[in-house]
Design a protein around this motif. Structure first.
Motif, PDB file in Angstrom:
ATOM      1  N   ILE A 100       0.825  -1.212   0.000  1.00 45.80           N
ATOM      2  CA  ILE A 100       0.000   0.000   0.000  1.00 45.80           C
ATOM      3  C   ILE A 100       0.862   1.267   0.000  1.00 45.80           C
ATOM      4  CG2 ILE A 100      -1.711   1.342   1.293  1.00 45.80           C
ATOM      5  CD1 ILE A 100      -2.841  -1.196  -0.002  1.00 45.80           C
ATOM      6  N   LYS A 101       1.920   1.294   0.821  1.00 45.08           N
ATOM      7  CA  LYS A 101       2.704   2.511   0.983  1.00 45.08           C
ATOM      8  C   LYS A 101       3.821   2.647  -0.051  1.00 45.08           C
ATOM      9  CE  LYS A 101       3.772   4.313   4.881  1.00 45.08           C
ATOM     10  NZ  LYS A 101       2.986   5.541   4.623  1.00 45.08           N
ATOM     11  N   GLN A 102       4.542   1.571  -0.303  1.00 46.79           N
ATOM     12  CA  GLN A 102       5.714   1.666  -1.159  1.00 46.79           C
ATOM     13  C   GLN A 102       5.392   1.442  -2.636  1.00 46.79           C
ATOM     14  OE1 GLN A 102       8.641  -0.988   0.535  1.00 46.79           O
ATOM     15  NE2 GLN A 102       8.211  -0.239   2.612  1.00 46.79           N
ATOM     16  N   VAL A 103       4.548   0.451  -2.920  1.00 48.20           N
ATOM     17  CA  VAL A 103       4.232   0.151  -4.322  1.00 48.20           C
ATOM     18  C   VAL A 103       3.180   1.111  -4.868  1.00 48.20           C
ATOM     19  CG1 VAL A 103       3.362  -1.590  -5.928  1.00 48.20           C
ATOM     20  CG2 VAL A 103       4.853  -2.270  -4.020  1.00 48.20           C
ATOM     21  N   LEU A 104       2.065   1.274  -4.128  1.00 48.93           N
ATOM     22  CA  LEU A 104       0.976   2.119  -4.617  1.00 48.93           C
ATOM     23  C   LEU A 104       1.082   3.561  -4.128  1.00 48.93           C
ATOM     24  CD1 LEU A 104      -2.069  -0.310  -4.319  1.00 48.93           C
ATOM     25  CD2 LEU A 104      -0.497   0.045  -6.230  1.00 48.93           C
ATOM     26  N   GLU A 105       1.951   3.809  -3.130  1.00 51.02           N
ATOM     27  CA  GLU A 105       2.213   5.159  -2.612  1.00 51.02           C
ATOM     28  C   GLU A 105       0.943   5.856  -2.120  1.00 51.02           C
ATOM     29  OE1 GLU A 105       4.314   7.243  -5.658  1.00 51.02           O
ATOM     30  OE2 GLU A 105       6.125   6.023  -5.465  1.00 51.02           O
ATOM     31  N   LEU A 106       0.065   5.103  -1.463  1.00 49.29           N
ATOM     32  CA  LEU A 106      -1.143   5.698  -0.894  1.00 49.29           C
ATOM     33  C   LEU A 106      -0.816   6.328   0.462  1.00 49.29           C
ATOM     34  CD1 LEU A 106      -3.820   2.992  -1.765  1.00 49.29           C
ATOM     35  CD2 LEU A 106      -3.474   5.214  -2.862  1.00 49.29           C
ATOM     36  N   PRO A 107      -1.480   7.442   0.796  1.00 51.09           N
ATOM     37  CA  PRO A 107      -1.122   8.207   2.004  1.00 51.09           C
ATOM     38  C   PRO A 107      -1.774   7.683   3.290  1.00 51.09           C
ATOM     39  CG  PRO A 107      -2.842   9.356   0.826  1.00 51.09           C
ATOM     40  CD  PRO A 107      -2.502   8.147  -0.006  1.00 51.09           C
ATOM     41  N   PHE A 108      -1.588   6.405   3.582  1.00 50.87           N
ATOM     42  CA  PHE A 108      -2.143   5.818   4.812  1.00 50.87           C
ATOM     43  C   PHE A 108      -0.999   5.346   5.700  1.00 50.87           C
ATOM     44  CE2 PHE A 108      -5.488   5.206   1.626  1.00 50.87           C
ATOM     45  CZ  PHE A 108      -6.580   5.749   2.281  1.00 50.87           C
ATOM     46  N   ASP A 109      -1.125   5.590   7.002  1.00 50.54           N
ATOM     47  CA  ASP A 109      -0.086   5.143   7.921  1.00 50.54           C
ATOM     48  C   ASP A 109      -0.258   3.650   8.198  1.00 50.54           C
ATOM     49  OD1 ASP A 109      -1.667   4.802  10.623  1.00 50.54           O
ATOM     50  OD2 ASP A 109      -2.323   6.693   9.738  1.00 50.54           O
ATOM     51  N   PRO A 110       0.799   2.958   8.621  1.00 50.08           N
ATOM     52  CA  PRO A 110       0.727   1.511   8.871  1.00 50.08           C
ATOM     53  C   PRO A 110      -0.386   1.114   9.834  1.00 50.08           C
ATOM     54  CG  PRO A 110       3.001   2.233   8.863  1.00 50.08           C
ATOM     55  CD  PRO A 110       2.173   3.468   8.790  1.00 50.08           C
ATOM     56  N   GLU A 111      -0.624   1.938  10.864  1.00 47.12           N
ATOM     57  CA  GLU A 111      -1.660   1.633  11.855  1.00 47.12           C
ATOM     58  C   GLU A 111      -3.035   1.559  11.190  1.00 47.12           C
ATOM     59  OE1 GLU A 111      -2.637   1.226  16.170  1.00 47.12           O
ATOM     60  OE2 GLU A 111      -0.787   1.126  14.998  1.00 47.12           O
ATOM     61  N   THR A 112      -3.326   2.494  10.292  1.00 51.53           N
ATOM     62  CA  THR A 112      -4.619   2.513   9.601  1.00 51.53           C
ATOM     63  C   THR A 112      -4.760   1.300   8.688  1.00 51.53           C
ATOM     64  OG1 THR A 112      -4.738   4.929   9.659  1.00 51.53           O
ATOM     65  CG2 THR A 112      -6.075   3.814   7.998  1.00 51.53           C
ATOM     66  N   ILE A 113      -3.704   0.970   7.984  1.00 50.23           N
ATOM     67  CA  ILE A 113      -3.748  -0.167   7.058  1.00 50.23           C
ATOM     68  C   ILE A 113      -3.992  -1.459   7.823  1.00 50.23           C
ATOM     69  CG2 ILE A 113      -2.414  -1.496   5.371  1.00 50.23           C
ATOM     70  CD1 ILE A 113      -0.881   1.165   4.778  1.00 50.23           C
ATOM     71  N   LEU A 114      -3.287  -1.637   8.931  1.00 51.64           N
ATOM     72  CA  LEU A 114      -3.477  -2.854   9.732  1.00 51.64           C
ATOM     73  C   LEU A 114      -4.848  -2.874  10.405  1.00 51.64           C
ATOM     74  CD1 LEU A 114       0.041  -3.273  11.379  1.00 51.64           C
ATOM     75  CD2 LEU A 114      -0.947  -4.616   9.515  1.00 51.64           C
ATOM     76  N   LYS A 115      -5.350  -1.702  10.759  1.00 54.74           N
ATOM     77  CA  LYS A 115      -6.692  -1.648  11.352  1.00 54.74           C
ATOM     78  C   LYS A 115      -7.741  -2.069  10.326  1.00 54.74           C
ATOM     79  CE  LYS A 115      -9.983   1.230  13.858  1.00 54.74           C
ATOM     80  NZ  LYS A 115     -10.293   2.562  14.422  1.00 54.74           N
ATOM     81  N   VAL A 116      -7.557  -1.678   9.090  1.00 49.14           N
ATOM     82  CA  VAL A 116      -8.470  -2.103   8.021  1.00 49.14           C
ATOM     83  C   VAL A 116      -8.501  -3.627   7.933  1.00 49.14           C
ATOM     84  CG1 VAL A 116      -8.742  -2.196   5.508  1.00 49.14           C
ATOM     85  CG2 VAL A 116      -8.379  -0.001   6.642  1.00 49.14           C
ATOM     86  N   ALA A 117      -7.323  -4.241   7.930  1.00 57.46           N
ATOM     87  CA  ALA A 117      -7.256  -5.705   7.868  1.00 57.46           C
ATOM     88  C   ALA A 117      -7.919  -6.325   9.084  1.00 57.46           C
ATOM     89  CB  ALA A 117      -5.798  -6.157   7.767  1.00 57.46           C
ATOM     90  N   ALA A 118      -7.722  -5.724  10.256  1.00 60.33           N
ATOM     91  CA  ALA A 118      -8.297  -6.251  11.492  1.00 60.33           C
ATOM     92  C   ALA A 118      -9.819  -6.126  11.505  1.00 60.33           C
ATOM     93  CB  ALA A 118      -7.696  -5.538  12.696  1.00 60.33           C
ATOM     94  N   ILE A 119     -10.338  -5.011  10.986  1.00 64.65           N
ATOM     95  CA  ILE A 119     -11.790  -4.842  10.893  1.00 64.65           C
ATOM     96  C   ILE A 119     -12.387  -5.912   9.998  1.00 64.65           C
ATOM     97  CG2 ILE A 119     -13.602  -3.340   9.946  1.00 64.65           C
ATOM     98  CD1 ILE A 119     -11.969  -0.949  10.983  1.00 64.65           C
ATOM     99  N   LEU A 120     -11.721  -6.202   8.899  1.00 64.41           N
ATOM    100  CA  LEU A 120     -12.199  -7.267   7.999  1.00 64.41           C
ATOM    101  C   LEU A 120     -12.198  -8.612   8.709  1.00 64.41           C
ATOM    102  CD1 LEU A 120     -10.398  -6.224   4.688  1.00 64.41           C
ATOM    103  CD2 LEU A 120     -12.869  -6.239   5.087  1.00 64.41           C
ATOM    104  N   ASP A 121     -11.120  -8.928   9.414  1.00 63.77           N
ATOM    105  CA  ASP A 121     -11.043 -10.223  10.097  1.00 63.77           C
ATOM    106  C   ASP A 121     -12.098 -10.345  11.188  1.00 63.77           C
ATOM    107  OD1 ASP A 121      -8.977 -11.029   8.510  1.00 63.77           O
ATOM    108  OD2 ASP A 121      -7.401 -10.556   9.938  1.00 63.77           O
ATOM    109  N   THR A 122     -12.450  -9.227  11.813  1.00 66.65           N
ATOM    110  CA  THR A 122     -13.432  -9.254  12.904  1.00 66.65           C
ATOM    111  C   THR A 122     -14.858  -9.312  12.389  1.00 66.65           C
ATOM    112  OG1 THR A 122     -11.941  -7.986  14.333  1.00 66.65           O
ATOM    113  CG2 THR A 122     -14.266  -7.999  14.940  1.00 66.65           C
ATOM    114  N   ASN A 123     -15.138  -8.637  11.270  1.00 67.60           N
ATOM    115  CA  ASN A 123     -16.528  -8.422  10.863  1.00 67.60           C
ATOM    116  C   ASN A 123     -16.955  -9.055   9.545  1.00 67.60           C
ATOM    117  OD1 ASN A 123     -17.448  -6.239  12.972  1.00 67.60           O
ATOM    118  ND2 ASN A 123     -15.440  -5.562  12.256  1.00 67.60           N
ATOM    119  N   ALA A 124     -16.013  -9.425   8.688  1.00 66.88           N
ATOM    120  CA  ALA A 124     -16.393  -9.899   7.355  1.00 66.88           C
ATOM    121  C   ALA A 124     -17.061 -11.271   7.420  1.00 66.88           C
ATOM    122  CB  ALA A 124     -15.166  -9.949   6.444  1.00 66.88           C
ATOM    123  N   PHE A 125     -17.958 -11.502   6.482  1.00 63.16           N
ATOM    124  CA  PHE A 125     -18.616 -12.792   6.308  1.00 63.16           C
ATOM    125  C   PHE A 125     -17.937 -13.548   5.170  1.00 63.16           C
ATOM    126  CE2 PHE A 125     -21.747 -10.532   8.674  1.00 63.16           C
ATOM    127  CZ  PHE A 125     -22.589 -11.468   9.259  1.00 63.16           C
TER     128      PHE A 125
END
Length: 522
Positions: free
Chosen positions: A203-228
Motif C-alpha cells: 500500500i505505501k511503497q508500491v501504490l504510494e497511498l497516504p495511509f499510515d501503517p496503523e490505519t492499514i493494519l486496522k483495516v485488515a483487522a476490521i475485515l477479520d473481525t466483521n467480514a462474512f
C-alpha cells in the motif's frame, strides 16, 4: 378514536407500517410519500444497542416470525480471502485453468492492465476491479502470479480486499473504520507480522497511498473481525464481504438467524430461523454447530478475538448433549468441565471422583481431530470404520460426542450422494444417523435451518429406499409400501419448505424430486 398519529400530518391514523410495525399513517398516499422521503431508510424490526459484554449489537423492536427477512443489504466491499485459490477480481468466481492446445501448460486470462488473473476481458471494466487496476497501472505494478496445472492458494491476494476498503469514498470509509477491529490483540500474531511487511509495504511503497501503517493494519483487522465468508455453488465463489448492518449481529453458539447470498452483487439476506421476541438479541454464529465448547471458544478467540459466554458455552452439558465431553475411564459416566468458561479448568466425572487435567482433555481432542480430518476426504470406508471404532462399548466417546457427530454428518452426506448404490444395511445406518443428527439439530439449530433441511431431505430419501428394498424383498406388500410412504412424504414437505429459501440448493431439489418419483414407482 385512535390515539395513533400519522407520521406525515399528525392526524389520527390506523394504517400501520408492515415492516417495523411502529409507524402509523392516515392514508396509503401519506405512507408512500413518507417511504420515499424518510421511512425507507429507517424501517426495520431491530435497533442497535450497546452493552459491556456484547458491544454494539441488534435487538428486536417487535416480535419477528420464523422465516421473516430481517436484513437484506449489499456488501460495502467484497473481495478475495487472505489466501485464495485463483479468483477473478471482477466477478469473483473461482477460475478454471484453460490451455489453447495440448502442449501449452494450463493458465488463466490476465488483465491487460494490472496482470491479475480474470475470467475474461469482460471482467476488466467491472467497477469492483477498475479503480484498483487503474491505480496499479499508474504506479507501474503488474501482477506476476503464475498459476499452472494444479495451483495452490496464493497469499498475494491478501492485498486486494484491504485495498478496496482504503479506496472507499470518505463517508463509507468512515462508517467502515467505526467497526470493531481488536487490532491490539492481533498485532503480535504471525499473520499480522506478515501483513505488516507485505500488505503495508504494498500500500505505501508500491501504490504510494497516504495511509499510515496503523490505519492499514486496522483495516485488515476490521475485515477479520466483521467480514462474512461468502460461498456460492454457482461459480464456486469463495470470497469475503463486509456488511455494515449484518456486522452488528451478535454471535451465539445457538443462533436465531441464518444467512444466504443472492444476486450477482452478493446481497446478504438475514432470516429468522425461529420466532424472535421483542427485546431479544438477534444472533448469528461464527463457529461450526457440531464442534464442542473447547473447539468453538478456541476458534472464536483466535479468529474473532473474543471469548464466548453464551448459554451453550456456559453449560457443562452443552444443553444436555455433552458434545465436548468424554466417558469416564473408571465408571463410564460423562466427564464435564467444572468451569466451562475457563479453558484451564479440570474435568470431573458426574458420578465418581475421577478427574483429568484440561491439558489432557485438549490433547486427546486434538489427537482424535487429526484422525478424523485425515478420513473426511478418504471416502465412505474410513468414516464407517471410525464410527464403528468409537461406538464400541470400550470407547471413551459417547453417541453425541462432537467427533462422532462430525463423522456421522460427513458419512450421511456421502451416503446421500449415492443412496441407490448402498447396501441395505448402509441404508438403515443412514436412517439412524439422520435421526440422531436431527435430534441434535432440534437443540442446536432449531427451526428453518439449512442443517435441518438437508438432514430431513436425506432422511426421507433413505426411508424411501428402505421401503423399496423391503417391497422388492417381499417383506411388505404393495399396499403396505404405499401406506408407509406417508411419513417420508411428510418429511419431504418440511424439507422442501426449508430448502426452497436456499438459492444454491434449488438445483438439488429439482434433481432429487426426479429421483424420488423413480423410487415411488412400485
Amino acid at each position: 378514536m385512535s390515539d395513533n398519529k400519522c407520521a406525515v400530518c399528525s392526524q389520527p391514523a390506523r394504517q400501520l407500517c408492515g415492516g417495523c410495525k411502529t409507524v402509523f399513517y392516515c392514508s396509503r398516499e401519506h405512507q408512500r410519500a413518507d417511504w420515499k422521503q424518510r421511512h425507507k431508510h429507517q424501517c426495520s424490526c431491530y435497533k442497535v444497542v450497546a452493552s459491556d459484554t456484547l458491544g454494539r449489537h441488534l435487538v428486536a423492536t417487535r416480535d419477528i416470525k420464523a422465516g421473516e427477512v430481517i436484513i437484506k443489504e449489499p456488501p460495502l466491499v467484497v473481495g478475495p480471502k487472505l489466501c485464495s485459490v485463483p479468483t477473478c477480481l471482477g466477478c469473483h468466481k473461482t477460475l478454471q485453468a484453460t490451455s489453447p492446445d495440448d502442449e501449452t501448460p494450463a493458465n488463466y486470462y490476465k488483465c491487460s492492465g494490472c496482470g491479475w488473473p480474470l475470467c475474461a476481458p469482460r471482467c476488466e471494466s467491472l467497477p469492483q476491479h477498475k479503480q484498483e487496476c487503474e491505480l496499479m497501472c499508474k504506479n507501474g505494478f503488474t501482477s506476476t502470479i503464475t498459476y499452472q496445472n494444479s495451483p495452490k492458494p496464493e497469499s498475494a491476494y491478501c492485498v486486494i480486499l484491504p485495498l478496496r476498503c482504503l479506496l472507499l469514498d470518505k463517508p463509507k470509509f468512515e462508517q467502515f473504520m467505526n467497526l470493531e477491529s481488536h487490532l491490539e490483540t492481533r498485532k503480535n500474531t504471525p499473520l499480522y507480522r506478515m501483513l505488516n511487511e507485505n500488505l503495508v509495504g504494498f500500500i505505501k511503497q508500491v501504490l504510494e497511498l497516504p495511509f499510515d501503517p496503523e490505519t492499514i493494519l486496522k483495516v485488515a483487522a476490521i475485515l477479520d473481525t466483521n467480514a462474512f465468508e461468502i460461498r456460492k455453488m454457482v461459480g464456486k465463489v469463495k470470497v469475503r464481504g463486509l456488511y455494515l448492518k449484518a456486522a452488528m449481529l451478535s454471535h451465539d453458539c445457538v443462533p436465531n438467524t441464518k444467512h444466504i447470498y443472492v444476486d450477482d452483487d452478493f446481497k446478504i439476506v438475514i432470516t429468522a430461523t425461529e420466532d424472535i421476541r421483542k427485546g431479544d438479541v438477534i444472533t448469528t454464529t461464527y463457529t461450526q454447530t457440531l464442534w464442542g465448547t473447547l473447539a468453538r471458544r478456541s476458534h472464536l478467540r483466535g479468529v474473532k478475538c473474543f471469548s464466548c459466554s453464551c448459554a451453550r458455552c456456559a453449560d457443562p452439558t452443552e444443553l444436555g448433549l455433552y458434545l465436548g465431553c468424554i466417558l469416564c475411564s473408571k465408571c463410564g459416566a460423562k466427564l464435564v468441565s467444572v468451569s466451562p468458561l475457563q479453558d484451564t479448568a479440570e474435568w470431573k466425572c458426574e458420578k465418581c471422583s475421577h478427574k483429568i487435567a484440561a491439558r489432557q482433555m485438549i490433547a486427546g481432542n486434538e489427537s482424535i481431530k487429526r484422525e478424523l480430518d485425515g478420513l473426511k476426504s478418504g471416502g465412505i470406508d474410513g468414516l464407517e470404520q471410525f464410527i464403528a471404532k468409537y461406538s464400541d462399548s470400550k470407547s471413551v466417546l459417547h453417541a453425541t460426542n462432537s467427533h462422532l457427530l462430525q463423522a456421522k454428518h460427513a458419512l450421511s452426506q456421502l451416503y446421500g450422494n449415492c443412496l441407490q448404490k448402498l447396501t441395505e444395511e448402509q441404508v438403515k445406518l443412514q436412517i439412524r444417523v439422520c435421526e440422531e443428527l436431527l435430534e441434535v439439530a432440534d437443540t442446536l439449530e432449531p427451526g428453518i435451518t439449512r442443517f435441518r433441511g438437508l438432514l430431513l431431505y436425506d432422511l426421507q430419501a433413505a426411508r424411501l429406499v428402505n421401503i423399496k428394498n423391503e417391497f422388492e424383498n417381499e417383506n411388505i406388500t404393495g399396499d403396505e409400501a404405499q401406506a408407509y410412504l406417508a411419513e417420508p412424504m411428510k418429511i419431504l414437505g418440511e424439507a422442501t419448505e426449508i430448502l426452497r429459501t436456499e438459492p444454491d440448493l434449488l438445483y438439488l431439489l429439482e434433481d432429487k424430486m426426479k429421483e424420488i418419483s423413480e423410487l415411488c414407482s412400485f
